[in-house]
Design a protein around this motif. Structure first.
Motif, PDB file in Angstrom:
ATOM      1  N   LYS A   1       0.850  -1.184   0.000  1.00  0.00           N
ATOM      2  CA  LYS A   1       0.000   0.000   0.000  1.00  0.00           C
ATOM      3  C   LYS A   1       0.891   1.241   0.000  1.00  0.00           C
ATOM      4  CE  LYS A   1      -0.682   0.126   5.025  1.00  0.00           C
ATOM      5  NZ  LYS A   1       0.542  -0.622   5.351  1.00  0.00           N
ATOM      6  N   VAL A   2       0.312   2.363  -0.359  1.00  0.00           N
ATOM      7  CA  VAL A   2       1.069   3.610  -0.397  1.00  0.00           C
ATOM      8  C   VAL A   2       1.704   3.866   0.970  1.00  0.00           C
ATOM      9  CG1 VAL A   2       0.870   6.128  -0.667  1.00  0.00           C
ATOM     10  CG2 VAL A   2      -0.308   4.590  -2.264  1.00  0.00           C
ATOM     11  N   GLY A   3       3.005   4.221   0.963  1.00  0.00           N
ATOM     12  CA  GLY A   3       3.708   4.494   2.215  1.00  0.00           C
ATOM     13  C   GLY A   3       4.593   3.353   2.680  1.00  0.00           C
ATOM     14  N   ASP A   4       4.354   2.113   2.155  1.00  0.00           N
ATOM     15  CA  ASP A   4       5.184   0.962   2.536  1.00  0.00           C
ATOM     16  C   ASP A   4       6.602   1.125   1.993  1.00  0.00           C
ATOM     17  OD1 ASP A   4       3.048  -0.267   3.712  1.00  0.00           O
ATOM     18  OD2 ASP A   4       2.740  -1.777   2.138  1.00  0.00           O
ATOM     19  N   LEU A   5       7.563   0.524   2.696  1.00  0.00           N
ATOM     20  CA  LEU A   5       8.902   0.392   2.134  1.00  0.00           C
ATOM     21  C   LEU A   5       8.887  -0.777   1.157  1.00  0.00           C
ATOM     22  CD1 LEU A   5      11.057   0.816   5.362  1.00  0.00           C
ATOM     23  CD2 LEU A   5      10.801   2.466   3.478  1.00  0.00           C
ATOM     24  N   ALA A   6       9.668  -0.673   0.094  1.00  0.00           N
ATOM     25  CA  ALA A   6       9.704  -1.753  -0.902  1.00  0.00           C
ATOM     26  C   ALA A   6      11.075  -1.806  -1.552  1.00  0.00           C
ATOM     27  CB  ALA A   6       8.627  -1.532  -1.959  1.00  0.00           C
ATOM     28  N   GLY A   7      11.394  -2.961  -2.108  1.00  0.00           N
ATOM     29  CA  GLY A   7      12.687  -3.135  -2.756  1.00  0.00           C
ATOM     30  C   GLY A   7      12.542  -3.818  -4.101  1.00  0.00           C
ATOM     31  N   VAL A   8      13.549  -3.594  -4.948  1.00  0.00           N
ATOM     32  CA  VAL A   8      13.618  -4.274  -6.250  1.00  0.00           C
ATOM     33  C   VAL A   8      15.056  -4.742  -6.438  1.00  0.00           C
ATOM     34  CG1 VAL A   8      13.268  -4.074  -8.747  1.00  0.00           C
ATOM     35  CG2 VAL A   8      11.859  -2.713  -7.175  1.00  0.00           C
ATOM     36  N   GLY A   9      15.202  -5.996  -6.869  1.00  0.00           N
ATOM     37  CA  GLY A   9      16.534  -6.552  -7.077  1.00  0.00           C
ATOM     38  C   GLY A   9      16.875  -6.651  -8.549  1.00  0.00           C
ATOM     39  N   CYS A  10      17.482  -7.762  -8.929  1.00  0.00           N
ATOM     40  CA  CYS A  10      18.052  -7.885 -10.280  1.00  0.00           C
ATOM     41  C   CYS A  10      17.025  -8.203 -11.355  1.00  0.00           C
ATOM     42  CB  CYS A  10      19.111  -8.971 -10.291  1.00  0.00           C
ATOM     43  SG  CYS A  10      20.433  -8.650  -9.113  1.00  0.00           S
ATOM     44  N   LEU A  11      15.846  -8.699 -10.974  1.00  0.00           N
ATOM     45  CA  LEU A  11      14.898  -9.047 -12.023  1.00  0.00           C
ATOM     46  C   LEU A  11      13.509  -8.479 -11.735  1.00  0.00           C
ATOM     47  CD1 LEU A  11      14.189 -12.899 -11.843  1.00  0.00           C
ATOM     48  CD2 LEU A  11      15.720 -11.749 -10.309  1.00  0.00           C
ATOM     49  N   VAL A  12      12.802  -8.106 -12.810  1.00  0.00           N
ATOM     50  CA  VAL A  12      11.493  -7.464 -12.662  1.00  0.00           C
ATOM     51  C   VAL A  12      10.372  -8.238 -13.366  1.00  0.00           C
ATOM     52  CG1 VAL A  12      12.337  -5.123 -12.223  1.00  0.00           C
ATOM     53  CG2 VAL A  12      12.043  -5.900 -14.588  1.00  0.00           C
ATOM     54  N   ASP A  13      10.717  -9.344 -14.046  1.00  0.00           N
ATOM     55  CA  ASP A  13       9.686 -10.188 -14.652  1.00  0.00           C
ATOM     56  C   ASP A  13      10.356 -11.449 -15.191  1.00  0.00           C
ATOM     57  OD1 ASP A  13       7.161 -11.008 -15.385  1.00  0.00           O
ATOM     58  OD2 ASP A  13       6.778  -9.368 -16.786  1.00  0.00           O
TER      59      ASP A  13
ATOM     60  N   TRP B   1      14.182 -14.047 -18.608  1.00  0.00           N
ATOM     61  CA  TRP B   1      13.903 -13.242 -17.423  1.00  0.00           C
ATOM     62  C   TRP B   1      14.300 -11.812 -17.715  1.00  0.00           C
ATOM     63  CZ3 TRP B   1      17.952 -11.027 -14.557  1.00  0.00           C
ATOM     64  CH2 TRP B   1      19.212 -11.641 -14.640  1.00  0.00           C
ATOM     65  N   VAL B   2      13.480 -10.903 -17.191  1.00  0.00           N
ATOM     66  CA  VAL B   2      13.657  -9.488 -17.494  1.00  0.00           C
ATOM     67  C   VAL B   2      14.546  -8.857 -16.429  1.00  0.00           C
ATOM     68  CG1 VAL B   2      12.479  -7.289 -17.874  1.00  0.00           C
ATOM     69  CG2 VAL B   2      11.365  -9.439 -18.543  1.00  0.00           C
ATOM     70  N   GLY B   3      15.741  -8.451 -16.845  1.00  0.00           N
ATOM     71  CA  GLY B   3      16.649  -7.771 -15.931  1.00  0.00           C
ATOM     72  C   GLY B   3      16.091  -6.398 -15.587  1.00  0.00           C
ATOM     73  N   THR B   4      16.435  -5.905 -14.410  1.00  0.00           N
ATOM     74  CA  THR B   4      15.924  -4.611 -13.948  1.00  0.00           C
ATOM     75  C   THR B   4      16.389  -3.466 -14.847  1.00  0.00           C
ATOM     76  OG1 THR B   4      15.810  -5.507 -11.734  1.00  0.00           O
ATOM     77  CG2 THR B   4      15.846  -3.107 -11.896  1.00  0.00           C
TER      78      THR B   4
ATOM     79  N   ASN C   1      19.135  -2.804 -18.660  1.00  0.00           N
ATOM     80  CA  ASN C   1      19.889  -3.439 -19.747  1.00  0.00           C
ATOM     81  C   ASN C   1      19.213  -4.725 -20.212  1.00  0.00           C
ATOM     82  OD1 ASN C   1      21.971  -3.738 -21.602  1.00  0.00           O
ATOM     83  ND2 ASN C   1      23.288  -4.857 -20.184  1.00  0.00           N
ATOM     84  N   SER C   2      17.881  -4.673 -20.280  1.00  0.00           N
ATOM     85  CA  SER C   2      17.109  -5.846 -20.661  1.00  0.00           C
ATOM     86  C   SER C   2      15.856  -5.342 -21.373  1.00  0.00           C
ATOM     87  CB  SER C   2      16.744  -6.632 -19.395  1.00  0.00           C
ATOM     88  OG  SER C   2      16.042  -7.821 -19.693  1.00  0.00           O
ATOM     89  N   VAL C   3      15.042  -6.259 -21.875  1.00  0.00           N
ATOM     90  CA  VAL C   3      13.751  -5.848 -22.435  1.00  0.00           C
ATOM     91  C   VAL C   3      12.633  -6.589 -21.722  1.00  0.00           C
ATOM     92  CG1 VAL C   3      14.528  -5.141 -24.732  1.00  0.00           C
ATOM     93  CG2 VAL C   3      13.979  -7.549 -24.307  1.00  0.00           C
ATOM     94  N   GLU C   4      11.469  -5.939 -21.665  1.00  0.00           N
ATOM     95  CA  GLU C   4      10.298  -6.537 -21.021  1.00  0.00           C
ATOM     96  C   GLU C   4       9.893  -7.815 -21.779  1.00  0.00           C
ATOM     97  OE1 GLU C   4       8.949  -5.534 -18.266  1.00  0.00           O
ATOM     98  OE2 GLU C   4       9.354  -3.390 -18.038  1.00  0.00           O
ATOM     99  N   MET C   5       8.910  -8.542 -21.235  1.00  0.00           N
ATOM    100  CA  MET C   5       8.457  -9.781 -21.861  1.00  0.00           C
ATOM    101  C   MET C   5       7.902  -9.547 -23.271  1.00  0.00           C
ATOM    102  SD  MET C   5       9.372 -12.236 -19.917  1.00  0.00           S
ATOM    103  CE  MET C   5       8.620 -13.585 -20.834  1.00  0.00           C
ATOM    104  N   ASP C   6       7.582  -8.283 -23.607  1.00  0.00           N
ATOM    105  CA  ASP C   6       7.123  -8.003 -24.975  1.00  0.00           C
ATOM    106  C   ASP C   6       8.264  -8.085 -25.989  1.00  0.00           C
ATOM    107  OD1 ASP C   6       8.604  -5.676 -24.649  1.00  0.00           O
ATOM    108  OD2 ASP C   6       6.884  -4.320 -24.669  1.00  0.00           O
ATOM    109  N   GLY C   7       9.490  -8.245 -25.464  1.00  0.00           N
ATOM    110  CA  GLY C   7      10.639  -8.420 -26.342  1.00  0.00           C
ATOM    111  C   GLY C   7      11.211  -7.140 -26.919  1.00  0.00           C
ATOM    112  N   LYS C   8      10.631  -5.988 -26.569  1.00  0.00           N
ATOM    113  CA  LYS C   8      11.150  -4.749 -27.152  1.00  0.00           C
ATOM    114  C   LYS C   8      11.289  -3.571 -26.196  1.00  0.00           C
ATOM    115  CE  LYS C   8       6.657  -3.333 -28.776  1.00  0.00           C
ATOM    116  NZ  LYS C   8       5.570  -3.739 -29.615  1.00  0.00           N
ATOM    117  N   THR C   9      10.437  -3.459 -25.172  1.00  0.00           N
ATOM    118  CA  THR C   9      10.496  -2.279 -24.301  1.00  0.00           C
ATOM    119  C   THR C   9      11.708  -2.368 -23.365  1.00  0.00           C
ATOM    120  OG1 THR C   9       8.091  -2.267 -24.326  1.00  0.00           O
ATOM    121  CG2 THR C   9       9.163  -0.871 -22.677  1.00  0.00           C
ATOM    122  N   PRO C  10      12.643  -1.405 -23.471  1.00  0.00           N
ATOM    123  CA  PRO C  10      13.823  -1.485 -22.605  1.00  0.00           C
ATOM    124  C   PRO C  10      13.481  -1.232 -21.137  1.00  0.00           C
ATOM    125  CG  PRO C  10      13.863   0.540 -23.900  1.00  0.00           C
ATOM    126  CD  PRO C  10      12.662  -0.224 -24.357  1.00  0.00           C
ATOM    127  N   THR C  11      14.250  -1.850 -20.240  1.00  0.00           N
ATOM    128  CA  THR C  11      14.075  -1.599 -18.806  1.00  0.00           C
ATOM    129  C   THR C  11      15.166  -0.643 -18.324  1.00  0.00           C
ATOM    130  OG1 THR C  11      15.399  -3.563 -18.275  1.00  0.00           O
ATOM    131  CG2 THR C  11      13.013  -3.841 -18.327  1.00  0.00           C
TER     132      THR C  11
END
Ligand SMILES: [Zn+2]
Ligand SMILES: [Zn+2]
Length: 347
Positions: A80-92, A112-115, A117-127
Motif C-alpha cells: 500500500k502507499v507508504g510501505d517500504l519496498a525493494g527491487v533486485g536484479c529481475l522485474v519479470d 527473465w527481465v533484468g531490472t 539493460n534488458s527488455v520486457e516480456m514483450d521483447g522490445k520495451t527497454p528496462t
C-alpha cells in the motif's frame, strides 16, 4: 506514461550523466516506488561499459533498489502507499516454465527481465534501473523491506546479499561446516557475515595481509594469506565450501586443493577468461565446482527477512548521484568498504 529522471550511460565509452525518460503507467498489478537508495554493483560498471556484450543504450543501471511505495494498481494486494519496498536484479520472467513455477525465476528457461539493460516480456520495451527517482514494477517482483534496519545498508542485500545467501542455503551451510570466502569485496563481505550468522567457521582467503583486521571485524574466524606457503599448508583438504567471488583472473586449482572430500567450490565471480581445471584435483577427493546466480523472488524475500531478524546489513559508503563516475573508478581499484550506495535525494 510516467516521467522519470536518472543517470544513464549513453554508450560504452562516455561517463554517466543526467537523463530524462519515461516509465509505463501503473498497471493493475504494478507498484510505483519512489527510490531512496540504490546500491552500486560491480556488474553495473561491466554493463555500462558493455564489457559483457549486447548492452542496450541509453542505460540506467542499478539493481539494488529500496524506496517507498507512492502508488499501487487496483489489483495489488501486498503493498500500500507508504510501505517500504525493494527491487533486485529481475522485474519479470515467463512465469510458466518449470524454473519459474519452482520460484527460481533467475533460471527462467524462456526469458527473465533484468531490472536494466534488458527488455520486457514483450521483447522490445527497454528496462531502466535504479539510478533514478522512481520505478514501476509488478508486485510479484517487488520485495517487502523491514523498517528495522538502515535502508542504505539494506539496498545492497538485493544483489550482493541474495547472491551469497542463495548458495549458502542451497548447500545447507550450518554449524560444523568450514567455509572459505575468496575475495573481500561487495559479495565477499556479505558471504562472511551470512555464513558466520549460519554458524559456520569462516575463513577469508586473501592475497593481502592488510585485510585481516577487517575480515575478523566482519565475523571471519580465520584469515589466510594465500601468498604464505606455510599458511596454505594448513588449509589443504580443509574446507567444505569455498565461495569464490573474485572476478579477476586467478588460479582456481590452488583453491580447489583446499577442499576436503566432497567439498564444493562455488563460483560467483566471472573472470574474463575461463579457468583451466585440473581433473585430478577433483577426482581424487570427489570435489565439485559449481556456480550460482542471484536468487529467486521468494528466496530474496526470505533473505531480507533473515537479515532483518539477524540484524545483518551491508557496510556501505553513501555517495551523491553526481559522484557515480568517480565511484566506478574507485571500485575498479577495490577502493570501497564494501559497497557504494547512491542517496537518491541527491539526484
Ligand atoms: Zn548486482
Ligand atoms: Zn520462466
Amino acid at each position: 506514461m510516467i516521467q522519470s529522471k536518472g543517470y544513464a550511460a549513453q554508450n560504452a565509452k562516455t561517463p554517466l550523466g543526467p537523463f530524462n525518460f519515461q516509465r509505463r503507467d501503473v498497471g493493475p498489478h504494478d507498484v510505483m516506488i519512489e527510490i531512496l537508495y540504490c546500491g552500486v554493483c560491480h556488474s553495473d560498471l561491466h554493463q555500462a561499459r558493455d564489457e559483457w556484450g549486447g548492452a542496450i543504450f541509453p542505460m540506467v543501471p542499478g539493481h539494488e533498489i529500496v524506496g517507498r511505495v507512492t502508488n499501487v494498481g487496483t489489483q495489488v494486494k501486498n503493498f500500500k502507499v507508504g510501505d517500504l519496498a525493494g527491487v533486485g536484479c529481475l522485474v519479470d520472467s515467463c512465469r510458466t516454465c518449470s524454473s519459474c513455477k519452482e520460484g527460481q525465476e533467475q533460471y527462467c528457461e524462456v526469458h527473465w527481465v533484468g531490472t536494466y539493460n534488458s527488455v520486457e516480456m514483450d521483447g522490445k520495451t527497454p528496462t531502466y534501473g535504479g539510478y533514478s527517482n522512481n520505478i514501476v514494477v509488478d508486485e510479484k517482483f517487488t520485495l517487502r523491506i523491514s523498517d528495522k534496519l538502515p535502508l542504505e545498508g539494506v539496498a545492497p542485500l538485493l544483489c550482493a546479499g541474495i547472491t551469497t545467501y542463495s548458495p549458502l542455503r542451497q548447500w545447507k551451510v550450518s554449524k560444523g561446516h568450514r567455509v572459505a570466502v575468496l575475495g573481500l569485496g561487495g559479495l565477499g563481505h556479505m558471504a562472511v557475515k551470512l555464513a558466520a550468522s549460519m554458524g559456520a567457521e569462516v575463513t577469508v582467503l586473501s592475497t593481502s595481509p592488510s585485510k585481516e583486521a577487517d575480515a575478523k571485524e566482519l565475523g571471519a574466524h580465520k584469515f589466510v594469506v594465500t601468498k604464505d606457503e606455510k599458511a596454505l599448508q594448513g588449509v589443504q583438504n580443509y574446507f567444505d565450501f569455498i565461495i569464490d567471488t573474485v572476478s579477476a583472473q586467478h588460479d582456481i586449482n590452488l583453491y580447489i586443493s583446499m577442499l576436503r572430500l566432497d567439498g564444493t567450490m562455488i563460483l560467483l565471480g566471472v573472470p574474463p577468461e575461463a579457468p583451466q581445471l585440473m581433473p585430478f584435483n577433483l577426482i581424487f577427493k570427489r570435489r565439485r565446482v559449481a556456480g550460482s546466480l542471484i536468487g529467486g523472488i521468494a528466496e530474496t524475500q526470505e533473505m531480507l527477512d533473515y537479515c532483518a531478524e539477524h540484524n545483518i546489513t551491508s557496510d556501505v559508503e553513501v555517495i551523491a548521484m553526481k559522484d557515480i563516475n568517480t565511484a566506478y573508478e574507485r571500485m575498479l581499484k577495490g577502493d570501497v568498504h564494501y559497497r557504494f550506495v547512491i542517496d537518491m535525494a541527491t539526484l
